[in-house]
Design a protein around this motif. Structure first.
Motif, PDB file in Angstrom:
ATOM      1  N   LEU A 236      34.683  46.142  45.768  1.00 37.31           N
ATOM      2  CA  LEU A 236      34.085  46.868  44.440  1.00 37.31           C
ATOM      3  C   LEU A 236      33.160  45.927  43.838  1.00 37.31           C
ATOM      4  N   PHE A 237      33.190  44.491  44.044  1.00 36.13           N
ATOM      5  CA  PHE A 237      32.446  43.711  43.432  1.00 36.13           C
ATOM      6  C   PHE A 237      32.043  42.681  44.508  1.00 36.13           C
ATOM      7  N   PRO A 238      31.029  43.087  45.407  1.00 30.96           N
ATOM      8  CA  PRO A 238      30.542  42.306  46.587  1.00 30.96           C
ATOM      9  C   PRO A 238      29.531  41.339  46.049  1.00 30.96           C
ATOM     10  N   ALA A 239      29.615  40.149  46.615  1.00 34.70           N
ATOM     11  CA  ALA A 239      28.773  39.013  46.146  1.00 34.70           C
ATOM     12  C   ALA A 239      27.667  38.857  47.008  1.00 34.70           C
ATOM     13  N   THR A 240      26.442  38.390  46.681  1.00 37.05           N
ATOM     14  CA  THR A 240      25.225  38.307  47.477  1.00 37.05           C
ATOM     15  C   THR A 240      25.304  36.894  48.153  1.00 37.05           C
ATOM     16  N   SER A 241      25.956  35.922  47.801  1.00 33.77           N
ATOM     17  CA  SER A 241      26.261  34.616  48.045  1.00 33.77           C
ATOM     18  C   SER A 241      27.416  33.864  47.882  1.00 33.77           C
ATOM     19  N   LEU A 242      27.809  32.641  48.389  1.00 27.08           N
ATOM     20  CA  LEU A 242      29.024  32.262  48.228  1.00 27.08           C
ATOM     21  C   LEU A 242      29.478  31.679  46.786  1.00 27.08           C
ATOM     22  N   MET A 243      28.100  31.185  46.364  1.00 24.85           N
ATOM     23  CA  MET A 243      27.976  30.506  44.987  1.00 24.85           C
ATOM     24  C   MET A 243      28.349  31.703  44.059  1.00 24.85           C
ATOM     25  N   GLU A 244      27.454  32.775  44.243  1.00 23.99           N
ATOM     26  CA  GLU A 244      27.607  34.000  43.382  1.00 23.99           C
ATOM     27  C   GLU A 244      29.247  34.448  43.310  1.00 23.99           C
ATOM     28  N   GLY A 245      29.790  34.552  44.593  1.00 23.81           N
ATOM     29  CA  GLY A 245      31.266  34.767  44.604  1.00 23.81           C
ATOM     30  C   GLY A 245      32.128  33.831  43.625  1.00 23.81           C
ATOM     31  N   LEU A 246      31.808  32.725  43.830  1.00 24.91           N
ATOM     32  CA  LEU A 246      32.540  31.656  43.079  1.00 24.91           C
ATOM     33  C   LEU A 246      32.347  31.736  41.438  1.00 24.91           C
ATOM     34  N   ARG A 247      31.163  32.030  41.107  1.00 29.71           N
ATOM     35  CA  ARG A 247      30.659  32.286  39.679  1.00 29.71           C
ATOM     36  C   ARG A 247      31.564  33.620  39.170  1.00 29.71           C
ATOM     37  N   GLN A 248      31.439  34.701  40.121  1.00 24.83           N
ATOM     38  CA  GLN A 248      32.248  35.748  39.647  1.00 24.83           C
ATOM     39  C   GLN A 248      33.815  35.662  39.311  1.00 24.83           C
ATOM     40  N   ASP A 249      34.217  34.893  40.203  1.00 21.78           N
ATOM     41  CA  ASP A 249      35.766  34.230  40.120  1.00 21.78           C
ATOM     42  C   ASP A 249      35.949  33.561  38.831  1.00 21.78           C
ATOM     43  N   MET A 250      35.178  32.821  38.354  1.00 19.13           N
ATOM     44  CA  MET A 250      35.352  31.770  37.403  1.00 19.13           C
ATOM     45  C   MET A 250      34.886  32.194  35.939  1.00 19.13           C
ATOM     46  N   SER A 251      34.387  33.174  36.252  1.00 19.21           N
ATOM     47  CA  SER A 251      33.632  34.014  34.859  1.00 19.21           C
ATOM     48  C   SER A 251      34.688  34.391  33.786  1.00 19.21           C
ATOM     49  N   PRO A 252      34.764  33.753  32.590  1.00 17.06           N
ATOM     50  CA  PRO A 252      35.676  34.398  31.531  1.00 17.06           C
ATOM     51  C   PRO A 252      35.807  35.801  31.467  1.00 17.06           C
ATOM     52  N   THR A 253      34.528  36.589  31.772  1.00 17.46           N
ATOM     53  CA  THR A 253      34.304  37.906  31.476  1.00 17.46           C
ATOM     54  C   THR A 253      34.486  38.738  32.889  1.00 17.46           C
ATOM     55  N   ALA A 254      34.886  37.983  33.852  1.00 13.82           N
ATOM     56  CA  ALA A 254      35.069  38.703  34.978  1.00 13.82           C
ATOM     57  C   ALA A 254      36.351  39.731  34.941  1.00 13.82           C
ATOM     58  N   HIS A 255      36.157  40.734  35.849  1.00 17.36           N
ATOM     59  CA  HIS A 255      37.030  41.819  35.996  1.00 17.36           C
ATOM     60  C   HIS A 255      38.448  41.177  36.350  1.00 17.36           C
ATOM     61  N   VAL A 256      39.512  41.733  36.108  1.00 16.23           N
ATOM     62  CA  VAL A 256      41.034  41.138  36.303  1.00 16.23           C
ATOM     63  C   VAL A 256      41.031  41.337  37.814  1.00 16.23           C
ATOM     64  N   LEU A 257      40.446  42.075  38.564  1.00 18.70           N
ATOM     65  CA  LEU A 257      40.602  42.203  39.984  1.00 18.70           C
ATOM     66  C   LEU A 257      39.960  40.814  40.663  1.00 18.70           C
ATOM     67  N   LEU A 258      38.757  40.342  40.166  1.00 16.23           N
ATOM     68  CA  LEU A 258      38.168  39.223  40.570  1.00 16.23           C
ATOM     69  C   LEU A 258      38.972  37.889  40.197  1.00 16.23           C
ATOM     70  N   ARG A 259      39.803  38.054  39.046  1.00 10.87           N
ATOM     71  CA  ARG A 259      40.497  36.854  38.581  1.00 10.87           C
ATOM     72  C   ARG A 259      41.634  36.779  39.431  1.00 10.87           C
ATOM     73  N   LEU A 260      42.385  37.764  39.842  1.00  9.45           N
ATOM     74  CA  LEU A 260      43.407  37.899  40.826  1.00  9.45           C
ATOM     75  C   LEU A 260      43.122  37.553  42.260  1.00  9.45           C
ATOM     76  N   ARG A 261      41.636  37.619  42.546  1.00 13.63           N
ATOM     77  CA  ARG A 261      41.322  37.456  43.814  1.00 13.63           C
ATOM     78  C   ARG A 261      41.437  35.895  44.234  1.00 13.63           C
ATOM     79  N   VAL A 262      41.339  35.027  43.008  1.00 19.08           N
ATOM     80  CA  VAL A 262      41.374  33.596  43.258  1.00 19.08           C
ATOM     81  C   VAL A 262      42.823  33.243  43.869  1.00 19.08           C
TER      82      VAL A 262
END
Length: 323
Positions: free
Chosen positions: A195-221
């Protein structure tokens, strides 16, 4: 047909059914990864109101293929159950395992239908979909486990018992529950990747750590953390069970489990680095299913009635009688 030939034929068929079911599970993951779950609309069992779609899109073909192959898997499960009941005497463990295989195949079909009818597919980002995915994963593991036990006992292995198993039983139970929890977290992580594909590894890490990230991204960690922790538990438990139940079958399954889990961890790492391409997601899932199958076999071997027990000393009266 002689009894030995019939037994061999059933054993081969049980392994074929398990292998085919795993292939269907992988294709189901491909449906999710390609967002093709809505390829037949919200219709079930028909596809967009048609028994056979006449002008299908690529997504429709992917989803329809999954439905057809799933239908054949159900037929195989029915044959496995009926054959298992007819070919084995009352009380044989194959009978219960084959019946459980059919039961979980039916619930698997019901969960799959629910995903479609309640529109928990494609771009649906709701928590409800994550819950459905968790239920789907648990049911799939139970289905595969029941089929693995059917094949195991079709080989003539002894039935298992849960009575007075002590530390061995707790270690194996903890490992089984741990893998179920890990599998659920993996299903949710895979859904987040889709649902939330990242274009780079760093972008993916920013997605996971963002306080506004979707709950699915937070659970992904949580998934990689759980993978390491559960892996330590599973490998430790396999080693301990090998000492407590020192049989060739236990040692073989424990060795296979260790190798497969290391491969699973490596595949997970590659999956993260490559940003979860579809083929890597399927390989990762296949290894997870194989780890589960081997752990189920290890449990059956370690908890078998006739398994040697290093944690039980012979009674003095038995020593005297032998002397």
């Amino acid at each position: 047909m002689s009894t030995s030939v019939s037994s061999r034929a059933f054993r081969v068929f049980s392994w074929f059914t398990l292998a085919y079911t795993l292939a269907v599970v992988l294709w189901g993951a491909f449906v999710r990864a390609t967002k093709s779950g809505a390829g037949c609309g919200d219709h079930w069992p028909v596809c967009n109101g048609e028994v056979v779609p006449l002008a299908p899109t690529v997504q429709t073909l992917i989803e329809y293929t999954h439905r057809v192959t799933s239908g054949l898997a159900l037929v195989l499960a029915v044959v496995l159950c009926v054959w298992g009941l007819r070919a084995h005497a009352k009380g044989h463990p194959v009978r219960k395992a084959a019946a459980a295989s059919l039961f979980f195949m039916l619930t698997e079909a019901a969960v799959g239908a629910g995903l479609v009818l309640f529109k928990m597919v494609a771009d649906n980002e709701s928590i409800g979909r994550a819950v459905w995915m968790a239920v789907h994963l648990i049911n799939t593991f139970l289905l595969v486990g029941a089929m693995a036990l059917t094949s195991w006992w079709a080989e003539g292995r002894e039935r298992l018992t849960l009575k007075r198993q002590g530390l061995t039983g707790w270690l194996l139970l903890g490992s089984l529950v741990g893998l179920l929890v890990l599998g659920v977290s993996g299903a949710i992580a895979a859904l987040g990747d889709t649902l939330f594909p990242a274009t780079s590894l760093m972008e993916g890490l920013r997605q996971d750590m963002s306080p506004t990230a979707h709950v699915l991204l937070r659970l992904r960690v949580l998934h990689p953390v759980l993978a390491v922790g559960v892996g330590a538990l599973v490998v430790f438990s396999a080693g301990m069970v090998t000492r407590l139940r020192p049989s060739p079958a236990v040692r073989r399954a424990a060795w296979q489990l260790g190798v497969l889990y290391v491969l699973q961890l490596l595949a997970g790492l590659v999956n993260v680095v490559l940003l979860a391409p579809e083929w890597m997601q399927l390989l990762h899932l296949l290894l997870a299913d194989l780890v589960w199958v081997v752990l189920v076999r290890l449990s059956a071997a370690g908890l078998a009635l006739g398994a040697p027990r290093a944690d039980v000393k012979p009674r003095p009266d038995m020593d005297a009688s032998v002397a």
